[in-house]
Design a protein around this motif. Sequence first.
Motif, mmCIF file in Angstrom:
data_model
loop_
_atom_site.group_PDB
_atom_site.id
_atom_site.type_symbol
_atom_site.label_atom_id
_atom_site.label_comp_id
_atom_site.label_asym_id
_atom_site.label_seq_id
_atom_site.Cartn_x
_atom_site.Cartn_y
_atom_site.Cartn_z
ATOM 1 N N PHE A 40 -6.894 125.932 -42.106
ATOM 2 C CA PHE A 40 -7.754 125.293 -43.094
ATOM 3 C C PHE A 40 -8.735 124.330 -42.440
ATOM 4 C CE2 PHE A 40 -5.106 125.730 -47.266
ATOM 5 C CZ PHE A 40 -5.089 127.095 -47.070
ATOM 6 N N ASP A 41 -8.603 124.074 -41.121
ATOM 7 C CA ASP A 41 -9.575 123.232 -40.432
ATOM 8 C C ASP A 41 -10.829 124.009 -40.040
ATOM 9 O OD1 ASP A 41 -8.908 124.757 -38.218
ATOM 10 O OD2 ASP A 41 -7.893 123.153 -37.145
ATOM 11 N N SER A 42 -10.940 125.245 -40.532
ATOM 12 C CA SER A 42 -12.116 126.120 -40.363
ATOM 13 C C SER A 42 -12.186 126.800 -38.994
ATOM 14 C CB SER A 42 -13.434 125.349 -40.595
ATOM 15 O OG SER A 42 -13.406 124.698 -41.838
ATOM 16 N N THR A 43 -11.149 126.677 -38.176
ATOM 17 C CA THR A 43 -11.181 127.282 -36.846
ATOM 18 C C THR A 43 -10.138 128.377 -36.701
ATOM 19 O OG1 THR A 43 -9.559 125.826 -35.762
ATOM 20 C CG2 THR A 43 -11.834 125.037 -35.906
ATOM 21 N N ILE A 44 -10.398 129.247 -35.715
ATOM 22 C CA ILE A 44 -9.409 130.224 -35.250
ATOM 23 C C ILE A 44 -9.143 129.900 -33.787
ATOM 24 C CG2 ILE A 44 -8.884 132.663 -34.897
ATOM 25 C CD1 ILE A 44 -11.753 132.403 -36.954
ATOM 26 N N LYS A 45 -7.891 129.930 -33.397
ATOM 27 C CA LYS A 45 -7.559 129.626 -32.007
ATOM 28 C C LYS A 45 -6.769 130.787 -31.401
ATOM 29 C CE LYS A 45 -7.599 124.647 -32.792
ATOM 30 N NZ LYS A 45 -8.942 124.412 -32.260
ATOM 31 N N LEU A 46 -7.096 131.096 -30.151
ATOM 32 C CA LEU A 46 -6.377 132.112 -29.396
ATOM 33 C C LEU A 46 -5.470 131.430 -28.394
ATOM 34 C CD1 LEU A 46 -9.178 134.759 -28.642
ATOM 35 C CD2 LEU A 46 -7.614 134.648 -30.586
ATOM 36 N N TRP A 47 -4.214 131.910 -28.319
ATOM 37 C CA TRP A 47 -3.215 131.283 -27.463
ATOM 38 C C TRP A 47 -2.617 132.317 -26.504
ATOM 39 C CZ3 TRP A 47 -2.844 126.121 -28.846
ATOM 40 C CH2 TRP A 47 -3.244 125.790 -30.138
ATOM 41 N N ASP A 48 -2.296 131.868 -25.309
ATOM 42 C CA ASP A 48 -1.542 132.693 -24.377
ATOM 43 C C ASP A 48 -0.061 132.473 -24.657
ATOM 44 O OD1 ASP A 48 0.070 133.033 -21.752
ATOM 45 O OD2 ASP A 48 -1.816 134.069 -21.332
ATOM 46 N N GLY B 202 1.819 129.459 -22.963
ATOM 47 C CA GLY B 202 1.705 128.444 -24.000
ATOM 48 C C GLY B 202 0.428 127.651 -23.936
ATOM 49 N N ARG B 203 -0.676 128.294 -23.562
ATOM 50 C CA ARG B 203 -1.947 127.602 -23.391
ATOM 51 C C ARG B 203 -2.979 128.048 -24.424
ATOM 52 N NH1 ARG B 203 -2.955 127.806 -16.817
ATOM 53 N NH2 ARG B 203 -0.952 126.905 -16.189
ATOM 54 N N LEU B 204 -3.826 127.094 -24.794
ATOM 55 C CA LEU B 204 -4.959 127.417 -25.660
ATOM 56 C C LEU B 204 -6.021 128.109 -24.824
ATOM 57 C CD1 LEU B 204 -6.531 127.172 -28.348
ATOM 58 C CD2 LEU B 204 -7.363 124.948 -27.532
ATOM 59 N N LEU B 205 -6.407 129.315 -25.239
ATOM 60 C CA LEU B 205 -7.415 130.079 -24.515
ATOM 61 C C LEU B 205 -8.815 129.829 -25.052
ATOM 62 C CD1 LEU B 205 -5.565 133.501 -24.273
ATOM 63 C CD2 LEU B 205 -5.765 131.763 -22.494
ATOM 64 N N CYS B 206 -8.907 129.714 -26.359
ATOM 65 C CA CYS B 206 -10.247 129.587 -26.954
ATOM 66 C C CYS B 206 -10.133 129.072 -28.378
ATOM 67 C CB CYS B 206 -10.949 130.944 -26.949
ATOM 68 S SG CYS B 206 -12.594 130.936 -27.667
ATOM 69 N N SER B 207 -11.061 128.196 -28.752
ATOM 70 C CA SER B 207 -11.171 127.738 -30.134
ATOM 71 C C SER B 207 -12.462 128.304 -30.703
ATOM 72 C CB SER B 207 -11.180 126.209 -30.202
ATOM 73 O OG SER B 207 -11.235 125.776 -31.546
ATOM 74 N N MET B 208 -12.325 129.143 -31.721
ATOM 75 C CA MET B 208 -13.480 129.813 -32.309
ATOM 76 C C MET B 208 -13.984 129.001 -33.499
ATOM 77 S SD MET B 208 -11.995 133.698 -32.138
ATOM 78 C CE MET B 208 -12.034 134.626 -30.596
ATOM 79 N N ASN B 209 -15.120 128.362 -33.298
ATOM 80 C CA ASN B 209 -15.676 127.464 -34.297
ATOM 81 C C ASN B 209 -16.942 128.076 -34.894
ATOM 82 O OD1 ASN B 209 -13.737 125.386 -33.475
ATOM 83 N ND2 ASN B 209 -15.002 125.218 -31.642
ATOM 84 N N GLY B 210 -16.800 128.721 -36.026
ATOM 85 C CA GLY B 210 -17.948 129.365 -36.639
ATOM 86 C C GLY B 210 -17.932 129.285 -38.148
ATOM 87 N N HIS B 211 -16.737 129.085 -38.719
ATOM 88 C CA HIS B 211 -16.625 128.991 -40.174
ATOM 89 C C HIS B 211 -16.837 127.554 -40.640
ATOM 90 C CE1 HIS B 211 -15.452 133.086 -41.120
ATOM 91 N NE2 HIS B 211 -14.568 133.071 -40.146
#
Length: 579
Positions: free
Chosen positions: A485-493, A497-506
């Motif tokens: 609901f924070d408007s983001t999508i996040k990709l995780w390994d 256990g690492r954040l790969l990418c935060s998709m900020n477009g919505h």
Amino acid sequence: MVERSPAKDSMTTSTITSTELNFLVFRYLQESGLTHAAFALGYEAGINKSPIDGNEVPPGALITIVQKGLQYIELEANLDSIDEDSEDDFSFLQPLDLITKDVDELQQMIKARKQAKNQKEIDRTKDNALAQEQEQQFEGERVREKQEKVGDQERDKDKMDVDNEQEPEKERDEKEKEKEKEKQHSESKDKVKHEEHEVSKGPELMDITPSSQSVAVEISRSEVTILEGHNSEVFACAWSPAGSLLASGSGDSTARIWKVPDGPCSKDVQVLPPNVHVLKHFKGRTNEKSKDVTTLDWNGDGTLLATGSYDGQARIWSPDGELRNTLVKHKGPIFSLKWNKKGDFLLSGSVDKTAIVWDTKTWECKQQFEYHSAPTLDVDWRNNNTFATCSTDTMIYVCKIGETYPFKAFSGHKAEVNAIKWDPTGSLLASCSDDGTAKIWSLKQDKCLHDFKDHSKEIYTIRWKPTGVGTSTSNQQLIIASASFDSTIKLWDAEYGRLLCSMNGHKGPVYSVAFSPNGEYLASGSLDQSLHIWSVKEGRIMKTYRGRGGIFEVCWNREGEKIAACFANSIICVMDFRM
């Protein structure tokens, strides 16, 4: 009964019944995309028995009533004001004041705050006058200092030019060589430090290079096939694994099976009978809220479609829309339905706190699992005999057919668990919650391996990237996507256990994400009315489409050539995807 504050004797008193208020809150939750909360309220408050005709209630009715109520109390508070400029007094009242204070108190607050504001204006005027006077006194000194400084700089420059002209050419060459050596030495040190920093970070997990210069391709409405027929929100959609059939479930008490043409999508393409089958879940009125279709799922070979409804019944349909069976045992709305891979069992999770395994040969209840202390929100098969369930009670249970008790119980979330998904190998279980975290649990190690906390609001859904045996990405890293609901999508390994990418477009809550069959792209749908298609490798939007309603679900067809999205404005959009 909810009543407004006392008004003047000459004004009438307006009231709203608790039944009407419950319906307004129910509609507000639905319009806000809070389907779980809406279903729970509707079930407990008996919204389906309400005499109110939902078609006569305009969108945003609750917000409109609250806003007008606040404006009305503001007006009351200023009716007896002795000041002529009473309109300006509105700014002295806050919503919390209007709700908690009576009219006399509000009038006193306005007067006190206005006096305080006037005093501040007087003090500010005095301060400004004093500051202006001081500024004028020192202005001349600042100008003189600046002029003297400029003069000094000019004299130093002239002196330096004279010195340079007098310096022997040989000395200048030697100094230039020294400067060059120092520069090379500095660059060498910087390079060594950079390399050391790169080594300390560890190996690169994923090549993600978001580029702000890249522009997403806008999908025009002329390139989209619109499926019309539902007359309420469309909550769910799913492609048949066997072909071009698309199923949809709506708040209008129907599901539909659409035969989508194989050619390019276009606004000129229409899907009309006999290429659409209406699966009615009601008898009589078509606006029975107790019959809302909340979830649906095709079996592995696409020969049967299961639908779950707000009335607590699961229904089994053929691809041509024939009702095969009705499964009756739950005592509350069904939120999740899943076939196992073999197709011999169907699993359902309900607000009645239970999960049921149905035998698809006899269509009888094989086993009912009653472990949760609150509504069951999601279920997912690990293999043909074991599965997991999650609930608003924050717990996750792993169960096996034939066993009396769960053989694993995972606790750790601080709020309701919205979704669970097994990874393609069946060894790791991902979960997401209203507590803003996503977690990965190890069945073998019997613990939480990773706790992802980078989202700032509730996480509504999660999906694993396709990988493993039988996929084109069998040797790639294990990746999971979370939508919040924070408007983001996040990709995780999932391994490190690492954040790969935060998709900020919505610009609004993201309700649904889906990986393409080859795992190279990710589709996302949001309440901001937009569908984005992202490059997983680059972390950027490749294509985007903007509809006219919030999006509840997105899904790819088996070939990965078409994407469907279901909207809050009663339609389904189908578009082509080719890069």
